[in-house]
Design a protein around this motif. Sequence first.
Motif, PDB file in Angstrom:
ATOM      1  N   ILE A 109       0.526  -1.276   0.273  1.00  0.00           N
ATOM      2  CA  ILE A 109       0.420  -0.358  -0.312  1.00  0.00           C
ATOM      3  C   ILE A 109       0.655   0.777   0.307  1.00  0.00           C
ATOM      4  O   ILE A 109       1.615   1.236   1.087  1.00  0.00           O
ATOM      5  N   GLU A 166      -8.539  -1.880  -1.915  1.00  0.00           N
ATOM      6  CA  GLU A 166      -9.090  -0.846  -2.257  1.00  0.00           C
ATOM      7  C   GLU A 166      -9.662   0.295  -0.816  1.00  0.00           C
ATOM      8  O   GLU A 166      -9.336   1.310  -0.344  1.00  0.00           O
ATOM      9  N   HIS A 186      -5.786   1.027   0.759  1.00  0.00           N
ATOM     10  CA  HIS A 186      -5.524   1.903   0.525  1.00  0.00           C
ATOM     11  C   HIS A 186      -6.228   3.034   1.040  1.00  0.00           C
ATOM     12  O   HIS A 186      -5.713   4.716   1.424  1.00  0.00           O
ATOM     13  N   SER A 206      -5.036   6.735   3.053  1.00  0.00           N
ATOM     14  CA  SER A 206      -4.591   7.367   2.510  1.00  0.00           C
ATOM     15  C   SER A 206      -5.897   8.866   3.257  1.00  0.00           C
ATOM     16  O   SER A 206      -5.293   9.773   3.406  1.00  0.00           O
TER      17      SER A 206
END
Length: 74
Positions: free
Chosen positions: A17, A55, A58, A62
């Motif tokens: 990641i 996803e 991630h 983020s």
Amino acid sequence: MQERSLDRAKAHKPIVIEVAGEPLGVVVPHADGYRFLAVKLPAFAIDGQHFETVEKAHFAVSQAVRNGTLDPAA
């Protein structure tokens, strides 16, 4: 026989990641999704968390960067 175990090992390979080109951790298949393993501070704030998809993992990393809990340039 040995080929089967090699194929299984590939299926469980960690997925890196990255945020802004900086590797912050990996996800590994676990139960019904993926488990995040941090490799940089303070990504350890979400170390060990489980996510349904790569996803979603991630996105969580983020968000940590966006919220100022992690400086990817450090």
